[in-house]
Design a protein around this motif. Structure first.
Motif, PDB file in Angstrom:
ATOM      1  N   GLY A   1       0.797  -1.288  -0.009  1.00  0.00           N
ATOM      2  CA  GLY A   1       0.092  -0.017   0.159  1.00  0.00           C
ATOM      3  C   GLY A   1       0.879   1.255   0.067  1.00  0.00           C
ATOM      4  N   ALA A   2       1.943   1.486   0.916  1.00  0.00           N
ATOM      5  CA  ALA A   2       2.749   2.395   0.839  1.00  0.00           C
ATOM      6  C   ALA A   2       3.343   2.559  -0.666  1.00  0.00           C
ATOM      7  N   THR A   3       3.801   1.624  -1.226  1.00  0.00           N
ATOM      8  CA  THR A   3       4.558   1.543  -2.568  1.00  0.00           C
ATOM      9  C   THR A   3       3.542   2.196  -3.290  1.00  0.00           C
ATOM     10  N   ALA A   4       2.076   1.952  -3.281  1.00  0.00           N
ATOM     11  CA  ALA A   4       1.345   2.324  -4.199  1.00  0.00           C
ATOM     12  C   ALA A   4       1.172   4.027  -4.107  1.00  0.00           C
ATOM     13  N   VAL A   5       1.121   4.467  -2.660  1.00  0.00           N
ATOM     14  CA  VAL A   5       0.981   5.924  -2.424  1.00  0.00           C
ATOM     15  C   VAL A   5       2.223   6.673  -2.897  1.00  0.00           C
ATOM     16  N   VAL A   6       3.544   6.130  -3.028  1.00  0.00           N
ATOM     17  CA  VAL A   6       4.692   6.598  -3.400  1.00  0.00           C
ATOM     18  C   VAL A   6       4.456   6.776  -5.195  1.00  0.00           C
ATOM     19  N   TRP A   7       4.220   5.697  -5.555  1.00  0.00           N
ATOM     20  CA  TRP A   7       3.561   5.817  -6.974  1.00  0.00           C
ATOM     21  C   TRP A   7       2.633   6.890  -7.502  1.00  0.00           C
ATOM     22  N   LEU A   8       1.635   6.872  -6.700  1.00  0.00           N
ATOM     23  CA  LEU A   8       0.631   8.174  -6.689  1.00  0.00           C
ATOM     24  C   LEU A   8       1.296   9.546  -6.513  1.00  0.00           C
ATOM     25  N   LEU A   9       2.176   9.608  -5.685  1.00  0.00           N
ATOM     26  CA  LEU A   9       2.903  10.766  -5.439  1.00  0.00           C
ATOM     27  C   LEU A   9       3.907  11.232  -6.622  1.00  0.00           C
ATOM     28  N   GLY A  10       4.342  10.260  -7.074  1.00  0.00           N
ATOM     29  CA  GLY A  10       5.370  10.258  -8.361  1.00  0.00           C
ATOM     30  C   GLY A  10       4.555  10.765  -9.521  1.00  0.00           C
ATOM     31  N   ILE A  11       3.329  10.232  -9.748  1.00  0.00           N
ATOM     32  CA  ILE A  11       2.612  10.434 -11.052  1.00  0.00           C
ATOM     33  C   ILE A  11       2.136  11.766 -10.805  1.00  0.00           C
ATOM     34  N   PHE A  12       1.644  12.323  -9.837  1.00  0.00           N
ATOM     35  CA  PHE A  12       1.013  13.709  -9.649  1.00  0.00           C
ATOM     36  C   PHE A  12       2.185  14.749  -9.887  1.00  0.00           C
ATOM     37  N   ALA A  13       3.320  14.221  -9.126  1.00  0.00           N
ATOM     38  CA  ALA A  13       4.425  15.273  -9.238  1.00  0.00           C
ATOM     39  C   ALA A  13       4.861  15.418 -10.721  1.00  0.00           C
ATOM     40  N   VAL A  14       4.825  14.559 -11.557  1.00  0.00           N
ATOM     41  CA  VAL A  14       5.667  14.511 -12.786  1.00  0.00           C
ATOM     42  C   VAL A  14       4.646  14.999 -13.895  1.00  0.00           C
ATOM     43  N   ALA A  15       3.121  15.028 -13.576  1.00  0.00           N
ATOM     44  CA  ALA A  15       2.092  15.403 -14.456  1.00  0.00           C
ATOM     45  C   ALA A  15       2.493  16.538 -15.369  1.00  0.00           C
ATOM     46  N   PRO A  16       3.073  17.549 -14.756  1.00  0.00           N
ATOM     47  CA  PRO A  16       3.435  18.857 -15.634  1.00  0.00           C
ATOM     48  C   PRO A  16       4.106  18.714 -16.912  1.00  0.00           C
ATOM     49  N   LEU A  17       4.940  17.578 -16.850  1.00  0.00           N
ATOM     50  CA  LEU A  17       5.920  17.447 -17.942  1.00  0.00           C
ATOM     51  C   LEU A  17       5.076  17.106 -19.133  1.00  0.00           C
ATOM     52  N   VAL A  18       4.007  16.368 -19.080  1.00  0.00           N
ATOM     53  CA  VAL A  18       3.070  16.015 -20.131  1.00  0.00           C
ATOM     54  C   VAL A  18       1.830  16.610 -20.228  1.00  0.00           C
ATOM     55  N   GLY A  19       1.448  17.395 -19.188  1.00  0.00           N
ATOM     56  CA  GLY A  19       0.197  18.246 -18.850  1.00  0.00           C
ATOM     57  C   GLY A  19      -1.065  17.215 -18.390  1.00  0.00           C
ATOM     58  N   GLY A  20      -0.718  15.880 -17.983  1.00  0.00           N
ATOM     59  CA  GLY A  20      -1.615  14.870 -17.290  1.00  0.00           C
ATOM     60  C   GLY A  20      -1.078  13.936 -16.786  1.00  0.00           C
ATOM     61  N   HIS A  21      -1.983  13.105 -16.283  1.00  0.00           N
ATOM     62  CA  HIS A  21      -1.586  11.748 -15.520  1.00  0.00           C
ATOM     63  C   HIS A  21      -2.554  10.761 -15.672  1.00  0.00           C
ATOM     64  N   PRO A  22      -2.042   9.495 -15.311  1.00  0.00           N
ATOM     65  CA  PRO A  22      -2.898   8.263 -15.743  1.00  0.00           C
ATOM     66  C   PRO A  22      -4.121   8.265 -14.835  1.00  0.00           C
ATOM     67  N   ILE A  23      -4.109   8.760 -13.531  1.00  0.00           N
ATOM     68  CA  ILE A  23      -5.398   8.851 -12.918  1.00  0.00           C
ATOM     69  C   ILE A  23      -6.344   9.523 -13.644  1.00  0.00           C
ATOM     70  N   ALA A  24      -5.802  10.712 -14.034  1.00  0.00           N
ATOM     71  CA  ALA A  24      -6.713  11.524 -15.008  1.00  0.00           C
ATOM     72  C   ALA A  24      -7.435  10.673 -16.008  1.00  0.00           C
ATOM     73  N   VAL A  25      -6.564  10.027 -16.301  1.00  0.00           N
ATOM     74  CA  VAL A  25      -6.977   9.166 -17.727  1.00  0.00           C
ATOM     75  C   VAL A  25      -7.889   8.173 -17.393  1.00  0.00           C
ATOM     76  N   ALA A  26      -7.675   7.420 -16.273  1.00  0.00           N
ATOM     77  CA  ALA A  26      -8.600   6.576 -15.827  1.00  0.00           C
ATOM     78  C   ALA A  26      -9.913   7.048 -15.520  1.00  0.00           C
ATOM     79  N   ALA A  27      -9.922   8.056 -14.923  1.00  0.00           N
ATOM     80  CA  ALA A  27     -11.068   8.808 -14.395  1.00  0.00           C
ATOM     81  C   ALA A  27     -11.954   9.323 -15.631  1.00  0.00           C
TER      82      ALA A  27
END
Length: 532
Positions: free
Chosen positions: A12-38
């Motif tokens: 679970g903690a690893t998943a939290v770190v993964w989420l932090l990473g994708i939200f932090a890096v989102a500006p590089l491409v202008g979006g992130h996988p969670i938004a795509v899934a939503a």
């Protein structure tokens, strides 16, 4: 903590770190996988489900959906670990499980960044690598020479992995805005665009704010059900600018934003062009600079309202737009006989349709390419969006890529989900401000009825038992709201039941019947109880 709980915590903690990473890096491409899934969930959700979500949560529906997906990801990771430990898997089986989950996460992360971005390989590849660096580091901690035994070391490792993810995201932000093509930027001065096209440049001097003369010194100010209530220490006459009143013409910054897209699509103006196609004699394409300098372009002041706005809500705004009539563009292409609908197609997959006969007969059905003297901001549809005065915002497609003439009836996105097709704005009026100055009380707000215009606004201070005509300001344009103001002598500072109703330019009084936004826009008189 037993082995099953420990495994669930680590995953679970690893998943939290993964989420932090994708939200932090989102500006590089202008979006992130969670938004795509939503977005996928939104697209496949049945119409009634989408309607209930909008009516129940309003603007919080999309954030709530993304939060739910994030929680589900963490819970799934923890559940997989607990399941594996609970069934006593051996080390080889655990390694296979880790590899399988790793492959799935890498693929989903890469695909999500690819879908969220603009397709540039190095961007989404780098975003994927940075987002997965944190979880990878945690695995190194666990499988390296120094096993992660003890809560303190585990927390330290988690902090280090999270730091790597966030640090990588901060680095990504520094290059996230790098452009990939030649073309106007979102929010660039229209004068600067025109001069660049002509081969010259002139610095943008900006514009000075218009001073406000009649506000006085406000002694106290509070908000009651979206109505600003204040007391001012001044004897000046009330104008239309007292505290809480919206500007007659607002700006992009204060204009409401409602979209079915979870994140705005990234459109590179240097590679973008508008396609005019379908049942036309000569299809063609225009780049943004050509649209901005089109011979038929004109400035328009237009009020837009969201169909999901509740009575008295603030999902209504007025702004200055630069726009090109759609019929002028279609005249260049030559519309074929048998045309039925004019379909607008957006970069995010959204579509809407307007009958060809409406577009043919109305010069005010336009493709907007500017706002506030600048190119459109990203949130308002850069590079181009449709505007249809007098229709709810659901008809005004943002991020338009194509105008397509259809010989058949086209069902739009929200129409397919049970909302009305024509989406003509209902007559509305709302109180925005109440202010006391000595023994005088002013009630002010806005009224709008689309192309029908506003002819009269009445205000009651006693819950509708008696009415008085409010003064009406001249509208900024025939496509805009009218601000109203009623000033009354009222020494009594006790509660006042303020109610407002409007009459449109065709003589029809706003209905008192209260209805919700679905399916054709809310109706009813707006009222609020205030004490001064």
């Amino acid at each position: 903590m037993d082995s099953r709980d420990s495994a669930a915590f680590r995953w679970g903690a690893t998943a939290v770190v993964w989420l932090l990473g994708i939200f932090a890096v989102a500006p590089l491409v202008g979006g992130h996988p969670i938004a795509v899934a939503a977005q996928v969930v939104i697209e496949v959700a049945p119409g009634p489900v989408a309607t209930v979500a909008i009516e129940t949560l309003g603007g919080l529906a999309q954030p709530a959906l993304m939060a739910g997906i994030g929680i589900l990801a963490v819970a799934t990771a923890a559940g997989i670990a607990a399941f594996a430990e609970g069934y006593g898997t051996n080390r080889r089986q655990q390694r296979l499980l880790v590899r399988a989950v790793t492959v799935v996460v890498v693929v989903l992360t890469a695909a999500g960044f690819r879908a969220a971005g603009d397709g540039i390989v190095w961007r989404w590849t780098l975003a994927t690598a940075i987002a997965l660096a944190g979880p990878a580091l945690l695995r190194v901690f666990r499988e390296g020479g120094r096993p992660t035994v003890g809560r303190r070391r585990t927390l330290r490792n988690l902090g280090g992995a999270a730091g790597v993810a966030v640090g990588g995201g901060l680095a990504a932000r520094s290059i996230g805005g790098t452009r990939t093509g030649e073309g106007p930027d979102p929010g660039e001065s229209l004068d600067a665009v025109a001069e660049k096209r002509a081969g010259t440049t002139t610095p943008d001097s900006g514009s000075a704010a218009t001073p406000v003369a009649d506000r006085g010194a406000v002694e106290n100010r509070r908000e009651v059900e979206n109505v600003v209530v204040s007391v001012a220490d001044t004897n000046a006459d009330f104008g239309y600018e007292f505290t809480g009143m919206p500007a007659a013409v607002g700006s992009a910054d204060d204009h409401y934003v409602v979209d079915k897209a979870v994140s705005n699509p990234n459109v590179d103006a240097g590679r973008w062009s508008l396609s005019v196609r379908g049942a036309v004699a000569e299809p063609f394409e225009l780049d943004l600079s050509a649209l901005l300098t089109h011979a038929a372009a004109r400035d328009m002041t237009v009020t837009t309202a969201c169909i999901s706005n509740v009575v008295g809500g603030d999902l209504i705004s007025t702004a200055e737009w630069r726009a090109v009539p759609v019929r002028a563009l279609l005249a260049e292409a030559g519309v074929a006989d048998g045309a039925v609908d004019v379909v607008t197609r957006a970069a995010d997959g959204y579509t809407e349709a307007i009958p060809w006969e409406v577009v043919r007969d109305r010069e005010d059905v336009v493709l907007a390419v500017g706002m506030d003297g600048r190119t459109l901001p990203k949130a308002h549809g850069f590079p181009a969006r449709l505007l249809i005065p007098g229709r709810y915002g659901m008809k005004s497609t943002k991020w338009v890529e194509a105008i397509e003439v259809s010989t058949g009836d086209h069902e739009g996105y929200w129409e397919a989900r049970g909302w009305v097709e024509e989406a003509v704005v209902n007559t509305l009026s709302s109180v925005r401000a109440v202010q006391r100055r000595g023994d005088r009380v002013a009630v002010g707000g806005v009224a709008y009825a689309g192309r029908r215009g506003i002819d009269r606004v009445e205000v009651s201070l006693d819950g509708g038992d008696s009415w008085a005509d409010a003064a009406l300001e001249d509208p900024p344009s025939t496509h805009a709201w009218r601000r109203f103001r009623l000033v009354a002598e009222s020494p009594d500072s006790g509660p006042k039941d303020v109610v407002v109703r409007a009459t449109d330019g065709e003589g029809n009084r706003q209905t008192r019947e209260e209805t919700g936004p679905h399916p054709g826009g809310s109706t009813g008189w707006h009222g609020v109880t205030v004490s001064l």
